[in-house]
Design an enzyme around this catalytic site. Sequence first.
Site: not given
Length: 109
Positions: A95, A97
Site C-alpha cells: 500500500h 500512504h
Amino acid sequence: MCIFCKIVKGEIPNQTVLEDENFLAFNDINPARKIHVLIIPKGHYDSFDVIPPKIMTAMTEFIQKVASKLEIKQSGYRLITNIGSDGGQEVPHFHFHLIGGEPVGKLVR
C-alpha cells in the site's frame, strides 16, 4: 486474511475516497496530516518487492486520479510505502500512504 483484504471484501467499513475494479483508496483511521489516504491493490501482494510491474503501472494512474479528486496535484503531496519490518511496514499488504492538504515537512537526514 489481512486487514486490507477484509476491507476490500467489505468485512470492515472504510471511508472510500476512490475505487475501481483493481484498486481502493480510503481515509487512514489515524491521519498524520489533513489528507491521509491509503491506496491498495484489491489483490493481495505482501509488499512492493513482489508487486508485478504491470500492477504498478496501473496503480500509478489510479494514484494520480486520487490526487486529482482530492485537488492536491497543484499544491503537492507525499507518497510513502514501507517495505518489511525494518522499513516500518505494519500491514503485510502492499500500500501507499498519500499525505497532503498542508505542508508535510522535510525529511530528516
